[in-house]
Design a protein around this motif. Structure first.
Motif, PDB file in Angstrom:
ATOM      1  N   LYS B   8      -0.667  55.926  29.629  1.00 17.67           N
ATOM      2  CA  LYS B   8       0.595  55.912  28.884  1.00 17.67           C
ATOM      3  C   LYS B   8       1.688  56.651  29.648  1.00 17.67           C
ATOM      4  CE  LYS B   8      -0.913  54.050  24.961  1.00 17.67           C
ATOM      5  NZ  LYS B   8      -2.363  53.996  25.116  1.00 17.67           N
ATOM      6  N   PRO B   9       2.901  56.145  29.569  1.00 20.92           N
ATOM      7  CA  PRO B   9       3.996  56.859  30.230  1.00 20.92           C
ATOM      8  C   PRO B   9       4.294  58.173  29.525  1.00 20.92           C
ATOM      9  CG  PRO B   9       4.818  54.956  28.995  1.00 20.92           C
ATOM     10  CD  PRO B   9       3.332  54.930  28.877  1.00 20.92           C
ATOM     11  N   PRO B  10       4.649  59.205  30.291  1.00 21.69           N
ATOM     12  CA  PRO B  10       5.149  60.414  29.640  1.00 21.69           C
ATOM     13  C   PRO B  10       6.496  60.057  29.008  1.00 21.69           C
ATOM     14  CG  PRO B  10       5.420  60.583  32.024  1.00 21.69           C
ATOM     15  CD  PRO B  10       4.737  59.270  31.761  1.00 21.69           C
ATOM     16  N   MET B  11       6.763  60.507  27.805  1.00 17.20           N
ATOM     17  CA  MET B  11       7.998  60.122  27.109  1.00 17.20           C
ATOM     18  C   MET B  11       9.006  61.263  27.184  1.00 17.20           C
ATOM     19  SD  MET B  11       7.403  57.060  25.865  1.00 17.20           S
ATOM     20  CE  MET B  11       5.993  56.010  25.502  1.00 17.20           C
ATOM     21  N   GLY B  12       9.983  61.122  28.031  1.00 16.92           N
ATOM     22  CA  GLY B  12      11.002  62.153  28.158  1.00 16.92           C
ATOM     23  C   GLY B  12      12.349  61.662  27.680  1.00 16.92           C
ATOM     24  N   ASN B  15      13.507  58.331  29.459  1.00 19.23           N
ATOM     25  CA  ASN B  15      12.798  57.052  29.384  1.00 19.23           C
ATOM     26  C   ASN B  15      12.192  56.742  28.009  1.00 19.23           C
ATOM     27  OD1 ASN B  15      10.682  58.929  29.427  1.00 19.23           O
ATOM     28  ND2 ASN B  15       9.317  57.524  30.506  1.00 19.23           N
ATOM     29  N   TRP B  18      13.532  53.837  25.994  1.00 18.00           N
ATOM     30  CA  TRP B  18      13.232  52.495  26.497  1.00 18.00           C
ATOM     31  C   TRP B  18      11.909  51.993  25.907  1.00 18.00           C
ATOM     32  CZ3 TRP B  18       9.614  49.648  28.949  1.00 18.00           C
ATOM     33  CH2 TRP B  18      10.033  48.441  29.522  1.00 18.00           C
ATOM     34  N   TRP B  19      10.926  52.908  25.844  1.00 22.56           N
ATOM     35  CA  TRP B  19       9.623  52.541  25.280  1.00 22.56           C
ATOM     36  C   TRP B  19       9.734  52.337  23.770  1.00 22.56           C
ATOM     37  CZ3 TRP B  19       6.000  50.682  28.274  1.00 22.56           C
ATOM     38  CH2 TRP B  19       6.022  51.014  29.636  1.00 22.56           C
ATOM     39  N   HIS B  40      18.166  49.815  36.108  1.00 27.32           N
ATOM     40  CA  HIS B  40      16.766  49.972  35.784  1.00 27.32           C
ATOM     41  C   HIS B  40      16.038  50.366  37.046  1.00 27.32           C
ATOM     42  CE1 HIS B  40      13.060  49.422  33.499  1.00 27.32           C
ATOM     43  NE2 HIS B  40      12.540  49.024  34.641  1.00 27.32           N
ATOM     44  N   PRO B  41      15.080  51.282  36.986  1.00 29.07           N
ATOM     45  CA  PRO B  41      14.677  52.088  35.830  1.00 29.07           C
ATOM     46  C   PRO B  41      15.805  53.013  35.349  1.00 29.07           C
ATOM     47  CG  PRO B  41      13.015  52.188  37.578  1.00 29.07           C
ATOM     48  CD  PRO B  41      14.217  51.532  38.161  1.00 29.07           C
ATOM     49  N   PRO B  42      15.739  53.401  34.074  1.00 29.37           N
ATOM     50  CA  PRO B  42      16.791  54.233  33.482  1.00 29.37           C
ATOM     51  C   PRO B  42      16.932  55.597  34.158  1.00 29.37           C
ATOM     52  CG  PRO B  42      15.349  53.340  31.787  1.00 29.37           C
ATOM     53  CD  PRO B  42      14.694  53.054  33.102  1.00 29.37           C
ATOM     54  N   PHE B  96      12.574  43.972  37.291  1.00 24.50           N
ATOM     55  CA  PHE B  96      11.626  44.647  36.416  1.00 24.50           C
ATOM     56  C   PHE B  96      10.209  44.389  36.913  1.00 24.50           C
ATOM     57  CE2 PHE B  96       8.954  44.912  32.575  1.00 24.50           C
ATOM     58  CZ  PHE B  96       9.283  46.201  32.168  1.00 24.50           C
ATOM     59  N   LEU B 127       4.070  46.785  25.521  1.00 24.27           N
ATOM     60  CA  LEU B 127       4.786  46.769  26.798  1.00 24.27           C
ATOM     61  C   LEU B 127       5.066  45.318  27.201  1.00 24.27           C
ATOM     62  CD1 LEU B 127       2.383  47.917  29.716  1.00 24.27           C
ATOM     63  CD2 LEU B 127       1.634  46.892  27.582  1.00 24.27           C
TER      64      LEU B 127
END
Lengths: 389, 138
Positions: B8-12, B15, B18-19, B40-42, B96, B127
């Motif tokens: 899983k992406p770290p959610m900061g 970003n 976006w998720w 992109h990426p943000p 992307f 995703l």
């Protein structure tokens, strides 16, 4: 581009540990052994070392190494980021220190249990949020966890655009494997590679096969940088540092620069080429041999274009002409490279660059005056030109 | 199909939004509020005009395949191999990185039209993935 650093410093010593798949010792021990070997090669006691430079990926901190080898008081301790892109960057930092009088004798090192310890491509995950981890997270959830997967995207585009074939990649692998046959340090010593073997090797990340990939190695390598003047008084023929630069371009990512206008070139390597030629006052025609960073075969062909040895899309033609072989236009990775000797993150290729200038490579081409060494491909990188004194 | 052990992406701050859009079914593209450049990426600042103000557009999901790789080894748990990873040039102009599904390895081609399919893992994580374009634009 300033020529301030040109010819100010030299590689006076190179040190390597044994290369293996299981060293059985700590990375600190490998770093210390390599450092001591570099000092002995130069004829300089470790107590005279006053600077250490390594990679951010290296687990051995500068002061741990300093205590272990009995170095003197340190005036420079620093690490360079971006994996193999750090390789000649460490030399740049050492040269800047030596040329400005900040430090006198600097060891650049990389020591890794790259097979038995932390391997590449194990993925990154967790609760920590940093800009670097967010960067990787655009790829890792999709299963792009390995350097091969990141590089293959660019390699495939490049090959498609320019008609580069599997056999062309194979030619790079075979050329370097041939060099490995005369280098006893090489993992593939005694194991030549045929085109048939190459094409039959397992597809890993299409278009990259097993033999397009570099080694995973346990080992260490250290490079001793001092002033050109001091190097002349030491016991080896100095490898004069005629040019050394770092380069990162607009839109740069680490391994995944997929959002720039062009996908079939290496803008950061073209920048490194421009800078290092300007600094050294040399051009591609002056370069007699090279150690082009070769984590993957495709990178070698692309760099022939980046460094101006041929035009866009003509890298494959050079390879087909045997340019990389010992009697070719640009003998390349004469130690076998990261593909066939060992993967010490490019540091072992800097050592080979010094050997080529000294005339002591196990595959020594005739008349080597200038050697080009590059850092990692697809990352913020750099280039180094070593010259005979 | 992928199981819940997908990395899983770290959610900061930069970003996570976006998720969240993906969770709502959208393929989002960040847009500079000052100069309207899509990125992109943000990132938190526009590299063209240095504005910190941004919003996003929802992509049509249509694009063409700029590059790809087919992954065979090493095989990580939860992924189906051969795994086709693609770089899509979205209709809106940004690229992307994603996965191509409902397509055999032999049928992947440079320049092929693709369309977004929102994939959902058994644990609910969503995703964007892509498949060969089915619609009239193909």
């Amino acid at each position: 581009m300033s020529q301030f650093l040109k010819d100010k410093a030299a590689i006076a010593g190179i040190g390597l540990t044994e290369f293996s798949k299981k060293s059985g010792v700590s990375e600190l021990s490998l770093a210390a052994q390599a450092t001591l070997a570099a000092c002995e090669d130069a004829g300089l006691p470790p107590s005279e070392i006053d600077g250490f430079v390594s990679y951010t990926l290296d687990s051995t901190d500068e002061i741990e190494l300093a205590r272990t080898v009995g170095a003197g008081d340190l005036k420079l301790f620093t690490k360079v980021n971006y994996g193999g892109g750090a390789a000649v960057g460490t030399i740049l930092h050492a040269v800047m220190a030596v040329a400005t009088g900040v430090a006198d004798n600097v060891i650049c090192y990389r020591a890794m249990n790259g097979r038995s310890g932390q391997r590449m491509g194990q993925g990154i995950s967790g609760q920590i949020v940093s800009s670097d981890l967010v960067h990787w997270s655009w790829y890792m959830p999709y299963g792009m966890l390995t350097p091969g997967s990141w590089i293959a995207m660019i390699a495939n585009k490049y090959m498609h655009h320019h008609g580069v074939t599997a056999e062309d990649l194979g030619r790079v692998a075979i050329s370097q494997r041939n060099y490995a046959q005369s280098n006893p340090r090489s993992f593939f010593h005694g194991k030549p590679l045929t085109m048939e073997d190459y094409l039959a090797s397992k597809m890993i990340a299409d278009p990259l096969r097993l033999y397009d990939f570099c080694q995973e190695t346990d080992g260490g390598c250290a490079i001793l940088v001092t002033s050109a003047e001091r190097a002349r008084d030491l016991q080896q023929k100095p490898a004069i540092i005629r040019g050394v630069v770092q380069a990162s371009t607009r839109g740069q990512e680490q391994m995944t620069s997929y959002y720039r206008d062009e996908l079939d070139s290496l803008p950061e390597m073209e920048m490194a080429a421009k800078l290092v030629y300007a600094q050294s006052g040399l051009g591609p025609d002056d370069i007699n041999a090279a150690c082009l960073y070769d984590a993957f075969t495709s990178e070698v062909i692309m760099q022939l274009e980046s460094f101006g040895f041929c035009g866009r899309g003509e890298g494959k033609d050079m390879v087909r002409d045997g340019a990389l072989d010992i009697d070719g236009r640009l003998p390349n990775n004469t130690h076998g490279g990261l593909l066939s000797e060992a993967y010490i993150h490019g540091m072992n290729s800097i050592a080979e660059g010094a050997r080529l200038v000294r005339g002591t490579s196990t595959s020594q081409p005739k008349g080597v005056e200038h050697v080009l060494v590059s850092s990692g491909v697809g990352v913020p990188t750099g280039a180094l030109i070593l010259a005979r004194d | 199909m992928a199981q819940s052990f997908r990395m899983k992406p770290p959610m900061g701050e930069d970003n996570g939004w976006w998720w969240q859009q993906a969770a709502e079914g959208n393929l989002a593209i960040q847009r500079c509020k000052a100069c309207s450049t899509l990125r992109h990426p943000p990132r938190p600042m526009c590299g063209d005009c240095q504005s910190l103000e941004w919003d996003h557009v929802v992509a049509s999901g249509r694009g063409t395949l700029d590059s790809f790789t087919v992954l065979h080894h090493p095989q990580f748990p939860g992924f189906d191999y051969p795994l086709i990873i693609i770089l899509v040039k979205l209709e809106e102009g940004t690229r992307f990185t994603s996965q191509l599904i409902n397509c055999s390895e032999d049928a992947v081609e440079f320049g092929m039209p693709v369309e977004m399919v929102m994939h959902e893992d058994p644990d609910g994580f969503r995703l964007p993935m892509f498949q060969p374009a089915q619609g009239a634009h193909a």
